[in-house]
Design an enzyme around this catalytic site. Structure first.
Site, PDB file in Angstrom:
ATOM      1  N   SER A 143       0.834  -1.204   0.000  1.00 57.89           N
ATOM      2  CA  SER A 143       0.000   0.000   0.000  1.00 57.89           C
ATOM      3  C   SER A 143       0.866   1.250   0.000  1.00 57.89           C
ATOM      4  O   SER A 143       2.055   1.213   0.288  1.00 57.89           O
ATOM      5  CB  SER A 143      -0.898   0.012   1.241  1.00 57.89           C
ATOM      6  OG  SER A 143      -0.087   0.091   2.397  1.00 57.89           O
ATOM      7  N   HIS A 144       0.230   2.370  -0.318  1.00 57.73           N
ATOM      8  CA  HIS A 144       0.986   3.625  -0.412  1.00 57.73           C
ATOM      9  C   HIS A 144       1.585   4.044   0.925  1.00 57.73           C
ATOM     10  O   HIS A 144       2.701   4.547   0.973  1.00 57.73           O
ATOM     11  CB  HIS A 144       0.104   4.725  -0.993  1.00 57.73           C
ATOM     12  CG  HIS A 144      -0.351   4.383  -2.381  1.00 57.73           C
ATOM     13  ND1 HIS A 144      -1.426   4.974  -2.985  1.00 57.73           N
ATOM     14  CD2 HIS A 144       0.123   3.476  -3.261  1.00 57.73           C
ATOM     15  CE1 HIS A 144      -1.583   4.443  -4.188  1.00 57.73           C
ATOM     16  NE2 HIS A 144      -0.660   3.530  -4.372  1.00 57.73           N
ATOM     17  N   SER A 145       0.862   3.805   2.005  1.00 54.74           N
ATOM     18  CA  SER A 145       1.404   4.166   3.326  1.00 54.74           C
ATOM     19  C   SER A 145       2.715   3.417   3.557  1.00 54.74           C
ATOM     20  O   SER A 145       3.689   3.970   4.081  1.00 54.74           O
ATOM     21  CB  SER A 145       0.454   3.768   4.452  1.00 54.74           C
ATOM     22  OG  SER A 145      -0.812   4.287   4.250  1.00 54.74           O
TER      23      SER A 145
ATOM     24  N   GLU B  87       1.362  10.918  -6.324  1.00 54.57           N
ATOM     25  CA  GLU B  87       0.100  10.285  -5.939  1.00 54.57           C
ATOM     26  C   GLU B  87      -1.031  11.315  -5.962  1.00 54.57           C
ATOM     27  O   GLU B  87      -2.182  11.000  -6.254  1.00 54.57           O
ATOM     28  CB  GLU B  87       0.246   9.671  -4.543  1.00 54.57           C
ATOM     29  CG  GLU B  87      -0.804   8.618  -4.247  1.00 54.57           C
ATOM     30  CD  GLU B  87      -0.703   8.092  -2.825  1.00 54.57           C
ATOM     31  OE1 GLU B  87       0.387   8.148  -2.230  1.00 54.57           O
ATOM     32  OE2 GLU B  87      -1.729   7.632  -2.316  1.00 54.57           O
TER      33      GLU B  87
END
Lengths: 114, 374
Positions: free
Chosen positions: A70-72, B175
């Site tokens: 995931s991005h986190s 993002e």
């Protein structure tokens, strides 16, 4: 010297290695990012770019959602700070100002006990 | 005949691997209990694709045919595209937009084959980054970097922290621009074994797309970060097919020996300059965040469509044709919104049911969903 006992309060998916102790800062909305102080541990549901001001001050990240890709997780690795993701309920179990230790290798969040 | 069969067999093997990677990526981004793709910020990709996917697939098909017909050379393709990141994400879209486009099976297979051919211009034999490496630079390109860089110490705590913040902010910024498809704005490649250590290169580009007016106040439109890690670090630097960042959970920070930066092709020699870029970046992120928060779902889908068509621009520039979305896309978003929203809600409901199913079961469902041959 005897090591202080640590109580496991939450488990999640290990996302970025390292061990860090710090004060929890729960941020549920990006408008609360100014609450974050240098060295706090960011706790939220899932990070996104709107959390950037808080993320760059964080010494660790704990999130409710997400997996190892995931991005986190990736952002924590870019910052080189420990992260535990996919805890399911960090924002509910943890409280602001609580002192915790996160172990990003094991995916565990500890609270100090007396 | 034998040759044709072999080529088909090779393509099928490539598609098998592609579908596997798509499914792994989707499942790897979530925990077991979460419904996949529904939690993506700020809009689930699947929701957007429903509105613009068909037209986008046709547009991609058109440009791939034009490239084929005009006999565009590999050299020109490499020069215009510069990075494989867009191509790999076009391949991902073969699992939904192309799959559901109404194009014939032959056309779909032509597109996938052509995309893999283009990808091989960059990644040569290692198309799938199977060993965790994404080697797209040759010796010559590596030699150029060595001559033109100014190195900062990675062992200096303050500098290490500064570059970490800059790297994370850049990542978050892409993002902000491209949502879950952030590699449309970056490419991480390497690790290259160098005399001084293991070299990892992080290139950022398209940081000021016209799709996002707020991005125009950013002081730079691209940059490269060169990181030299202690020898032996390479096995811990895991890159993957879709170039979404470092995939290992192991820490690299303490192994960073030195780093260098180029911003808009200019070599950076002062830490103060990095701080200034970072400050500007944070400002733009703040502004951009407000813009995105103010968008309603239809406006978000429109932006989603815009940057996906914008991603086709380098290919369209090659054949000197227009890359913009056709009118049908806006019509889908604004005139057919309710109709398509019913389909989306149904899809989301189905997806929610997946949460909590055994991993193998989730893999099976997603493979079926994203296999462009089915």
């Amino acid at each position: 010297m005897k090591k202080p006992k640590q109580k496991i309060i939450l488990k999640g998916i290990p996302a970025s290695v390292g061990i860090v102790k710090g004060k929890i800062r729960i941020i549920l909305d990006p408008s609360q990012c100014s609450k974050m102080k240098e060295g706090d541990i960011l706790v939220t549901e899932m990070t996104n770019p709107l959390f950037t001001p808080a993320i760059v001050k964080a010494s660790g990240i704990v999130v409710d959602l997400g997996g190892v890709l995931s991005h986190s997780a990736v952002v924590a690795r870019e910052l080189g700070i420990p992260a535990v993701v996919g805890t399911g309920k960090a924002t509910k179990v943890l409280k602001d100002n609580m002192l915790i230790t996160i172990d990003g290798r094991k995916g565990i969040i500890y609270a100090k006990t007396k | 005949m034998v040759e044709k069969e072999l080529s088909m067999q090779k393509l099928n093997e490539q598609i098998d691997k592609l579908v596997n990677i798509i499914v792994k990526s989707i499942l790897g981004a979530k925990s077991k209990e979460e419904p996949s793709v529904l939690t993506l910020w700020p809009l689930p990709t699947t929701q957007g694709v429903l509105y613009w996917g068909e037209e986008w697939a046709k547009k991609l098909n058109q440009v791939l045919h034009l490239i084929e017909e005009q006999g565009i050379s590999d050299k020109d393709i490499k020069e215009y595209l510069k990075f494989p990141s867009k191509i790999v994400h076009f391949l991902w879209r073969c699992g939904d937009a192309v799959k559901n486009s109404g194009l014939t099976k032959e056309e779909k297979l032509f597109m996938i084959k052509k995309l893999f051919e283009i990808l091989s211009i960059f990644r040569k034999e290692n198309l799938f980054c199977e060993n965790g490496k994404n080697m797209i630079w040759d010796k010559k390109e590596l030699e150029i970097y060595e001559k033109n860089l100014y190195w900062f110490s990675g062992e200096n705590k303050k500098l290490n922290q500064l570059i970490s913040n800059f790297k994370a902010s850049l990542y978050l910024y892409t993002e902000l621009l491209y949502w879950a498809q952030h590699p449309l704005g970056h490419c991480f490649h390497g690790p290259y074994p160098e005399k001084q250590g293991d070299l990892l290169i992080k290139e950022y580009f398209d940081l000021k797309p016209k799709v996002w007016p707020f991005s125009q106040v950013l002081n730079f439109s691209g940059g490269e970060i060169f990181e030299i890690y202690k020898k032996g670090t390479a096995p811990r630097i895991k890159l993957e097919f879709f170039e979404r960042g470092i995939q290992t959970t192991k820490s690299l920070k303490q192994d960073l020996k030195k780093f260098a930066l180029r911003v808009d092709k200019k070599t950076i020699k002062k830490a103060k300059e990095i701080s200034q870029f970072l400050e500007n970046l944070m400002e733009v992120i703040k502004k951009g965040g407000k813009v995105i928060q103010s968008l309603n779902t239809q406006q978000m889908i429109e932006k989603h469509a815009d940057y996906w068509f914008y991603a086709l621009k380098p290919l369209y520039d090659l054949v000197q044709e227009d890359w913009h979305p056709p009118k049908q896309v806006r019509d889908n978003i604004y005139k057919r919104y309710e109709e398509l929203d019913v389909i989306w809600k149904e899809m989301a409901k189905e997806r929610s049911k997946m949460a909590g199913l055994p991993y193998k079961e989730q893999v099976k469902i997603l493979k079926e969903e994203f296999d462009p041959r089915k």
